[in-house]
Scaffold this active site. Sequence first.
Site, PDB file in Angstrom:
ATOM      1  N   LYS A 120       3.405  -6.483   0.794  1.00  0.00           N
ATOM      2  CA  LYS A 120       3.028  -5.841  -0.465  1.00  0.00           C
ATOM      3  C   LYS A 120       2.407  -6.891  -1.386  1.00  0.00           C
ATOM      4  CE  LYS A 120       4.781  -3.287  -4.424  1.00  0.00           C
ATOM      5  NZ  LYS A 120       5.876  -2.507  -5.001  1.00  0.00           N
ATOM      6  N   LYS A 130       3.807  -9.736 -11.369  1.00  0.00           N
ATOM      7  CA  LYS A 130       4.766  -9.721 -10.258  1.00  0.00           C
ATOM      8  C   LYS A 130       4.423 -10.761  -9.194  1.00  0.00           C
ATOM      9  CE  LYS A 130       6.118  -4.895 -11.069  1.00  0.00           C
ATOM     10  NZ  LYS A 130       6.552  -3.622 -10.457  1.00  0.00           N
ATOM     11  N   LYS A 161       0.525  -2.654   1.813  1.00  0.00           N
ATOM     12  CA  LYS A 161       0.241  -2.023   0.520  1.00  0.00           C
ATOM     13  C   LYS A 161      -0.437  -3.006  -0.416  1.00  0.00           C
ATOM     14  CE  LYS A 161       2.694  -0.094  -3.359  1.00  0.00           C
ATOM     15  NZ  LYS A 161       3.958   0.016  -4.035  1.00  0.00           N
ATOM     16  N   TYR A 163      -1.478  10.148  -2.152  1.00  0.00           N
ATOM     17  CA  TYR A 163      -1.385  11.224  -3.141  1.00  0.00           C
ATOM     18  C   TYR A 163      -2.308  12.380  -2.772  1.00  0.00           C
ATOM     19  CZ  TYR A 163       0.946   7.461  -5.562  1.00  0.00           C
ATOM     20  OH  TYR A 163       1.805   6.444  -5.869  1.00  0.00           O
ATOM     21  N   ARG A 213       2.048   2.630 -12.501  1.00  0.00           N
ATOM     22  CA  ARG A 213       2.946   2.112 -13.543  1.00  0.00           C
ATOM     23  C   ARG A 213       2.900   3.012 -14.768  1.00  0.00           C
ATOM     24  NH1 ARG A 213       1.743  -4.369 -12.536  1.00  0.00           N
ATOM     25  NH2 ARG A 213       2.476  -4.341 -10.370  1.00  0.00           N
TER      26      ARG A 213
HETATM   27  C1  PBG Z   1       7.415  -0.684  -7.533  1.00  0.00           C
HETATM   28  C2  PBG Z   1       6.391   0.145  -6.847  1.00  0.00           C
HETATM   29  C3  PBG Z   1       5.048   0.114  -7.181  1.00  0.00           C
HETATM   30  C4  PBG Z   1       4.424   1.043  -6.369  1.00  0.00           C
HETATM   31  C5  PBG Z   1       5.387   1.611  -5.537  1.00  0.00           C
HETATM   32  N1  PBG Z   1       6.617   1.023  -5.842  1.00  0.00           N
HETATM   33  C6  PBG Z   1       4.320  -0.616  -8.233  1.00  0.00           C
HETATM   34  C7  PBG Z   1       4.548  -2.034  -8.436  1.00  0.00           C
HETATM   35  O1  PBG Z   1       4.925  -2.778  -7.531  1.00  0.00           O
HETATM   36  O2  PBG Z   1       4.320  -2.457  -9.570  1.00  0.00           O
HETATM   37  C8  PBG Z   1       2.959   1.335  -6.444  1.00  0.00           C
HETATM   38  C9  PBG Z   1       2.476   2.599  -5.871  1.00  0.00           C
HETATM   39  C10 PBG Z   1       1.116   3.006  -6.317  1.00  0.00           C
HETATM   40  O3  PBG Z   1       0.393   2.272  -7.024  1.00  0.00           O
HETATM   41  O4  PBG Z   1       0.732   4.118  -5.953  1.00  0.00           O
HETATM   42  N2  PBG Z   1       8.610  -0.834  -6.927  1.00  0.00           N
END
Ligand code: PBG
Length: 334
Positions: free
Chosen positions: A202, A225, A256, A321, A212
Amino acid sequence: MLTSPAPFPAARFRRLRRSAALRDLAQEVRLSVRDLIWPIFLRDGTGAEEPVASMPGVARRSVDRAVAAAEEAAGLGIPALCLFPYTDPAVKTADCAEAWNPDNLTNRAIRAIKAAVPGLAVMTDVALDPYNAFGHDGLVRDGVILNDETVEALVRMALVQAEAGADILGPSDMMDGRIGAIRQALERAGHADVVIMSYAAKYASAFYGPFRDAVGASGALKGDKKTYQMNPANSDEALRLVARDLAEGADMVMVKPGMPYLDICRRVKETFGAPTCAYQVSGEYAMIRGAADRGWIDGERAMLESLIAFRRAGCDAVLTYFAPAAARLLAAGG
Ligand code: PBG
Protein backbone atom coordinates in the site's frame (compact mmCIF):
# COMPACT_ATOMS: atom_id res chain seq x y z
CA MET A 1 6.94 -18.72 -23.94
CA LEU A 2 5.87 -16.43 -26.76
CA THR A 3 5.95 -17.85 -30.27
CA SER A 4 7.58 -15.59 -32.81
CA PRO A 5 5.22 -14.66 -35.60
CA ALA A 6 5.72 -15.84 -39.16
CA PRO A 7 6.99 -13.13 -41.47
CA PHE A 8 4.43 -10.93 -43.21
CA PRO A 9 2.19 -11.72 -45.02
CA ALA A 10 1.92 -15.23 -43.50
CA ALA A 11 1.26 -13.49 -40.20
CA ARG A 12 -1.39 -10.79 -40.35
CA PHE A 13 -2.51 -9.87 -36.83
CA ARG A 14 -5.57 -8.13 -38.19
CA ARG A 15 -7.09 -11.50 -39.24
CA LEU A 16 -8.12 -12.19 -35.66
CA ARG A 17 -9.49 -8.69 -35.16
CA ARG A 18 -11.82 -8.80 -38.17
CA SER A 19 -15.05 -9.67 -36.34
CA ALA A 20 -16.40 -9.63 -32.81
CA ALA A 21 -16.60 -13.44 -32.89
CA LEU A 22 -12.92 -13.82 -33.76
CA ARG A 23 -11.88 -11.14 -31.27
CA ASP A 24 -13.79 -13.01 -28.59
CA LEU A 25 -12.06 -16.28 -29.38
CA ALA A 26 -8.63 -14.68 -29.26
CA GLN A 27 -9.29 -12.77 -26.03
CA GLU A 28 -6.75 -13.65 -23.33
CA VAL A 29 -8.45 -12.56 -20.10
CA ARG A 30 -12.01 -11.74 -19.11
CA LEU A 31 -13.67 -9.63 -16.50
CA SER A 32 -16.43 -11.24 -14.52
CA VAL A 33 -18.74 -9.81 -11.90
CA ARG A 34 -17.40 -12.63 -9.71
CA ASP A 35 -14.02 -10.84 -9.59
CA LEU A 36 -15.41 -7.69 -8.00
CA ILE A 37 -15.49 -6.47 -4.41
CA TRP A 38 -17.71 -3.44 -3.79
CA PRO A 39 -16.45 -0.97 -1.14
CA ILE A 40 -19.27 0.97 0.55
CA PHE A 41 -19.33 3.73 3.16
CA LEU A 42 -21.39 3.58 6.33
CA ARG A 43 -22.95 6.32 8.46
CA ASP A 44 -25.27 6.54 11.42
CA GLY A 45 -29.04 6.89 11.20
CA THR A 46 -31.75 5.10 9.24
CA GLY A 47 -32.93 5.49 5.67
CA ALA A 48 -29.92 7.67 4.92
CA GLU A 49 -27.96 7.75 1.66
CA GLU A 50 -25.80 10.83 1.73
CA PRO A 51 -23.83 11.61 -1.45
CA VAL A 52 -20.04 11.93 -1.21
CA ALA A 53 -19.20 15.16 -3.06
CA SER A 54 -15.80 14.05 -4.37
CA MET A 55 -17.15 10.64 -5.54
CA PRO A 56 -20.25 11.23 -7.70
CA GLY A 57 -22.56 8.20 -7.55
CA VAL A 58 -21.15 7.04 -4.18
CA ALA A 59 -23.05 7.52 -0.91
CA ARG A 60 -22.62 7.05 2.81
CA ARG A 61 -25.34 4.64 3.85
CA SER A 62 -27.01 3.97 7.17
CA VAL A 63 -26.97 0.30 8.21
CA ASP A 64 -30.45 -0.41 6.78
CA ARG A 65 -29.37 1.07 3.42
CA ALA A 66 -26.13 -0.94 3.60
CA VAL A 67 -28.28 -4.05 3.89
CA ALA A 68 -30.15 -2.88 0.77
CA ALA A 69 -26.78 -2.50 -0.98
CA ALA A 70 -25.87 -6.03 0.11
CA GLU A 71 -29.10 -7.34 -1.40
CA GLU A 72 -28.38 -5.41 -4.58
CA ALA A 73 -24.84 -6.85 -4.70
CA ALA A 74 -26.12 -10.39 -4.25
CA GLY A 75 -28.72 -9.85 -6.96
CA LEU A 76 -26.02 -8.65 -9.35
CA GLY A 77 -23.72 -11.59 -8.54
CA ILE A 78 -21.07 -9.46 -6.77
CA PRO A 79 -19.43 -11.85 -4.25
CA ALA A 80 -18.27 -9.39 -1.59
CA LEU A 81 -18.80 -6.00 0.02
CA CYS A 82 -16.11 -4.09 1.89
CA LEU A 83 -17.24 -1.75 4.68
CA PHE A 84 -15.77 1.64 5.61
CA PRO A 85 -17.34 3.73 8.39
CA TYR A 86 -17.77 7.49 8.51
CA THR A 87 -17.32 8.05 12.22
CA ASP A 88 -18.88 10.89 14.15
CA PRO A 89 -15.95 13.22 15.08
CA ALA A 90 -17.26 13.11 18.68
CA VAL A 91 -16.17 9.45 19.09
CA LYS A 92 -12.67 9.96 17.63
CA THR A 93 -10.11 9.76 20.41
CA ALA A 94 -6.35 9.42 20.84
CA ASP A 95 -6.74 5.80 22.07
CA CYS A 96 -9.13 4.91 19.19
CA ALA A 97 -11.28 2.79 21.54
CA GLU A 98 -14.32 2.98 19.25
CA ALA A 99 -12.37 0.71 16.86
CA TRP A 100 -12.96 -2.33 19.11
CA ASN A 101 -16.44 -1.40 20.32
CA PRO A 102 -18.50 -4.50 19.40
CA ASP A 103 -21.44 -2.19 18.64
CA ASN A 104 -19.62 0.32 16.47
CA LEU A 105 -21.06 1.16 13.07
CA THR A 106 -19.00 -1.41 11.17
CA ASN A 107 -19.79 -4.26 13.54
CA ARG A 108 -23.51 -3.46 13.52
CA ALA A 109 -23.43 -3.41 9.73
CA ILE A 110 -21.58 -6.75 9.55
CA ARG A 111 -24.25 -8.41 11.72
CA ALA A 112 -27.13 -6.87 9.80
CA ILE A 113 -25.70 -7.81 6.40
CA LYS A 114 -24.76 -11.36 7.41
CA ALA A 115 -28.26 -11.86 8.85
CA ALA A 116 -29.96 -10.61 5.67
CA VAL A 117 -27.60 -11.98 2.99
CA PRO A 118 -25.53 -14.77 4.57
CA GLY A 119 -24.00 -15.89 1.26
CA LEU A 120 -22.40 -12.53 0.55
CA ALA A 121 -18.82 -12.20 1.83
CA VAL A 122 -18.26 -9.21 4.09
CA MET A 123 -14.83 -7.63 4.20
CA THR A 124 -13.71 -5.03 6.71
CA ASP A 125 -10.97 -2.46 7.11
CA VAL A 126 -8.57 -3.05 9.99
CA ALA A 127 -6.93 0.31 10.68
CA LEU A 128 -7.43 3.00 13.29
CA ASP A 129 -7.89 6.08 11.08
CA PRO A 130 -11.71 6.32 11.24
CA TYR A 131 -11.52 6.39 15.04
CA ASN A 132 -8.35 8.38 15.53
CA ALA A 133 -8.40 12.00 16.71
CA PHE A 134 -5.16 12.39 14.71
CA GLY A 135 -6.50 10.78 11.54
CA HIS A 136 -3.64 8.27 11.34
CA ASP A 137 -3.91 4.51 10.86
CA GLY A 138 -1.86 3.99 14.01
CA LEU A 139 -1.70 5.31 17.56
CA VAL A 140 0.19 8.59 17.81
CA ARG A 141 2.43 9.68 20.69
CA ASP A 142 4.37 12.94 20.53
CA GLY A 143 3.78 13.08 16.80
CA VAL A 144 5.21 9.57 16.24
CA ILE A 145 3.05 6.72 14.84
CA LEU A 146 3.65 3.79 17.17
CA ASN A 147 4.06 0.36 15.63
CA ASP A 148 3.83 -2.32 18.29
CA GLU A 149 1.14 -0.59 20.39
CA THR A 150 -0.89 -0.13 17.22
CA VAL A 151 -0.59 -3.84 16.40
CA GLU A 152 -2.12 -4.69 19.79
CA ALA A 153 -5.02 -2.32 19.07
CA LEU A 154 -5.50 -3.81 15.60
CA VAL A 155 -5.70 -7.29 17.09
CA ARG A 156 -8.55 -6.17 19.38
CA MET A 157 -10.29 -4.53 16.44
CA ALA A 158 -9.86 -7.60 14.22
CA LEU A 159 -11.24 -9.94 16.89
CA VAL A 160 -14.48 -7.99 17.36
CA GLN A 161 -14.97 -7.86 13.59
CA ALA A 162 -14.46 -11.62 13.36
CA GLU A 163 -16.86 -12.06 16.26
CA ALA A 164 -19.45 -9.94 14.42
CA GLY A 165 -19.19 -12.32 11.45
CA ALA A 166 -16.74 -10.72 9.02
CA ASP A 167 -15.53 -13.16 6.36
CA ILE A 168 -12.44 -11.23 5.26
CA LEU A 169 -10.34 -8.88 7.39
CA GLY A 170 -8.41 -6.23 5.49
CA PRO A 171 -5.54 -4.78 7.53
CA SER A 172 -4.86 -1.53 5.65
CA ASP A 173 -2.63 0.13 8.22
CA MET A 174 0.87 -0.94 7.06
CA MET A 175 2.23 -1.50 10.58
CA ASP A 176 4.92 -4.18 10.73
CA GLY A 177 3.97 -7.51 12.27
CA ARG A 178 0.21 -7.06 12.25
CA ILE A 179 -0.63 -9.98 9.98
CA GLY A 180 1.12 -12.52 12.21
CA ALA A 181 -0.37 -11.02 15.37
CA ILE A 182 -3.90 -11.00 13.94
CA ARG A 183 -3.55 -14.53 12.54
CA GLN A 184 -2.39 -15.93 15.89
CA ALA A 185 -5.16 -14.15 17.77
CA LEU A 186 -7.79 -15.46 15.34
CA GLU A 187 -6.53 -19.03 15.76
CA ARG A 188 -6.59 -18.73 19.55
CA ALA A 189 -10.07 -17.21 19.59
CA GLY A 190 -11.63 -19.96 17.46
CA HIS A 191 -11.77 -17.93 14.24
CA ALA A 192 -9.48 -20.18 12.25
CA ASP A 193 -11.54 -19.77 9.08
CA VAL A 194 -11.50 -15.99 8.89
CA VAL A 195 -9.63 -14.80 5.79
CA ILE A 196 -6.97 -12.10 5.96
CA MET A 197 -6.49 -9.99 2.85
CA SER A 198 -3.38 -8.03 3.61
CA TYR A 199 -3.00 -4.56 2.17
CA ALA A 200 0.58 -5.70 1.62
CA ALA A 201 1.81 -3.18 -0.94
CA LYS A 202 0.00 0.00 0.00
CA TYR A 203 1.57 3.19 -1.24
CA ALA A 204 1.48 6.70 0.27
CA SER A 205 -0.80 8.02 -2.45
CA ALA A 206 -2.53 11.23 -3.45
CA PHE A 207 -5.25 9.05 -4.97
CA TYR A 208 -6.83 8.42 -1.54
CA GLY A 209 -8.04 12.03 -1.28
CA PRO A 210 -11.75 11.48 -2.03
CA PHE A 211 -11.86 8.47 0.34
CA ARG A 212 -10.58 10.59 3.20
CA ASP A 213 -13.46 12.99 2.51
CA ALA A 214 -15.90 10.08 2.42
CA VAL A 215 -14.85 8.77 5.84
CA GLY A 216 -14.31 12.23 7.30
CA ALA A 217 -10.57 11.71 7.89
CA SER A 218 -9.25 14.62 5.79
CA GLY A 219 -9.85 17.21 8.49
CA ALA A 220 -8.42 15.05 11.27
CA LEU A 221 -5.21 13.97 9.52
CA LYS A 222 -2.11 15.72 10.79
CA GLY A 223 0.81 15.38 8.38
CA ASP A 224 1.10 12.50 5.93
CA LYS A 225 1.36 8.70 6.04
CA LYS A 226 4.84 8.34 4.58
CA THR A 227 6.37 6.69 7.67
CA TYR A 228 4.15 3.64 7.20
CA GLN A 229 2.77 3.61 3.64
CA MET A 230 5.19 2.82 0.81
CA ASN A 231 7.24 5.15 -1.32
CA PRO A 232 5.69 5.19 -4.83
CA ALA A 233 9.18 4.79 -6.30
CA ASN A 234 9.66 1.29 -4.84
CA SER A 235 8.90 -2.09 -6.34
CA ASP A 236 11.29 -4.68 -4.85
CA GLU A 237 10.08 -3.55 -1.43
CA ALA A 238 6.53 -4.49 -2.45
CA LEU A 239 7.66 -8.06 -3.14
CA ARG A 240 9.41 -8.28 0.22
CA LEU A 241 6.28 -7.03 1.98
CA VAL A 242 4.11 -9.57 0.17
CA ALA A 243 6.55 -12.35 1.06
CA ARG A 244 6.48 -11.25 4.70
CA ASP A 245 2.68 -11.02 4.92
CA LEU A 246 2.17 -14.41 3.24
CA ALA A 247 4.69 -15.94 5.65
CA GLU A 248 2.75 -14.41 8.58
CA GLY A 249 -0.54 -15.94 7.47
CA ALA A 250 -2.21 -13.69 4.92
CA ASP A 251 -4.52 -15.65 2.60
CA MET A 252 -4.72 -12.98 -0.08
CA VAL A 253 -2.64 -9.92 -0.80
CA MET A 254 -3.54 -6.54 -2.18
CA VAL A 255 -1.80 -3.86 -4.19
CA LYS A 256 -3.12 -0.33 -3.67
CA PRO A 257 -3.75 2.00 -5.51
CA GLY A 258 -4.48 0.07 -8.67
CA MET A 259 -3.95 1.69 -12.04
CA PRO A 260 -0.68 3.53 -11.29
CA TYR A 261 0.71 0.26 -9.83
CA LEU A 262 -0.19 -2.40 -12.40
CA ASP A 263 3.50 -3.31 -12.70
CA ILE A 264 3.44 -4.24 -9.01
CA CYS A 265 0.33 -6.40 -9.52
CA ARG A 266 2.10 -8.26 -12.30
CA ARG A 267 5.30 -8.81 -10.31
CA VAL A 268 3.39 -9.94 -7.20
CA LYS A 269 1.27 -12.43 -9.12
CA GLU A 270 4.23 -13.82 -11.08
CA THR A 271 6.50 -14.09 -8.07
CA PHE A 272 4.11 -15.66 -5.54
CA GLY A 273 1.12 -17.01 -7.44
CA ALA A 274 -1.00 -16.13 -4.40
CA PRO A 275 -4.54 -14.75 -4.66
CA THR A 276 -3.79 -11.17 -5.67
CA CYS A 277 -6.15 -8.22 -5.55
CA ALA A 278 -5.92 -4.60 -6.54
CA TYR A 279 -7.80 -1.69 -5.03
CA GLN A 280 -8.99 0.77 -7.65
CA VAL A 281 -9.10 3.60 -5.14
CA SER A 282 -11.29 6.64 -4.71
CA GLY A 283 -9.09 9.00 -6.73
CA GLU A 284 -9.04 6.60 -9.67
CA TYR A 285 -12.83 6.38 -9.52
CA ALA A 286 -13.16 10.17 -9.21
CA MET A 287 -10.92 10.76 -12.24
CA ILE A 288 -12.91 8.45 -14.48
CA ARG A 289 -16.32 9.53 -13.18
CA GLY A 290 -15.37 13.21 -13.17
CA ALA A 291 -14.17 13.16 -16.78
CA ALA A 292 -17.15 11.06 -17.87
CA ASP A 293 -19.65 13.37 -16.17
CA ARG A 294 -18.18 16.27 -18.16
CA GLY A 295 -18.38 14.36 -21.43
CA TRP A 296 -14.60 14.21 -21.77
CA ILE A 297 -14.42 10.41 -21.98
CA ASP A 298 -16.88 7.59 -22.54
CA GLY A 299 -17.43 6.62 -18.89
CA GLU A 300 -18.69 3.09 -19.45
CA ARG A 301 -15.89 2.11 -21.81
CA ALA A 302 -13.25 3.74 -19.62
CA MET A 303 -14.60 1.89 -16.58
CA LEU A 304 -14.51 -1.54 -18.24
CA GLU A 305 -11.11 -0.84 -19.81
CA SER A 306 -9.70 0.15 -16.42
CA LEU A 307 -11.06 -3.05 -14.86
CA ILE A 308 -9.86 -5.47 -17.54
CA ALA A 309 -6.39 -3.94 -17.07
CA PHE A 310 -6.29 -5.48 -13.58
CA ARG A 311 -7.10 -8.92 -14.94
CA ARG A 312 -4.44 -8.52 -17.64
CA ALA A 313 -1.92 -7.51 -14.96
CA GLY A 314 -2.62 -10.79 -13.14
CA CYS A 315 -5.12 -9.76 -10.47
CA ASP A 316 -7.69 -12.30 -9.36
CA ALA A 317 -10.07 -9.71 -7.91
CA VAL A 318 -10.54 -5.96 -7.81
CA LEU A 319 -12.01 -3.67 -5.18
CA THR A 320 -13.87 -1.00 -7.13
CA TYR A 321 -16.53 1.61 -6.49
CA PHE A 322 -17.70 0.80 -10.02
CA ALA A 323 -18.73 -2.73 -8.95
CA PRO A 324 -22.53 -2.37 -9.33
CA ALA A 325 -22.28 -0.29 -12.52
CA ALA A 326 -19.76 -2.73 -14.01
CA ALA A 327 -21.93 -5.68 -12.97
CA ARG A 328 -24.91 -4.20 -14.81
CA LEU A 329 -22.87 -3.56 -17.94
CA LEU A 330 -21.35 -7.05 -17.87
CA ALA A 331 -24.81 -8.58 -17.46
CA ALA A 332 -25.94 -6.59 -20.50
CA GLY A 333 -23.05 -8.06 -22.51
CA GLY A 334 -20.57 -5.26 -21.62
C1 PBG B 1 -7.11 3.78 5.56
C2 PBG B 1 -7.63 3.46 4.21
C3 PBG B 1 -7.50 4.31 3.12
C4 PBG B 1 -8.14 3.69 2.06
C5 PBG B 1 -8.63 2.46 2.50
N1 PBG B 1 -8.29 2.32 3.85
C6 PBG B 1 -6.94 5.66 3.01
C7 PBG B 1 -5.64 5.97 3.58
O1 PBG B 1 -4.77 5.12 3.74
O2 PBG B 1 -5.46 7.15 3.89
C8 PBG B 1 -8.25 4.31 0.71
C9 PBG B 1 -9.29 3.80 -0.20
C10 PBG B 1 -9.61 4.70 -1.35
O3 PBG B 1 -8.96 5.74 -1.59
O4 PBG B 1 -10.55 4.36 -2.06
N2 PBG B 1 -6.99 2.77 6.44
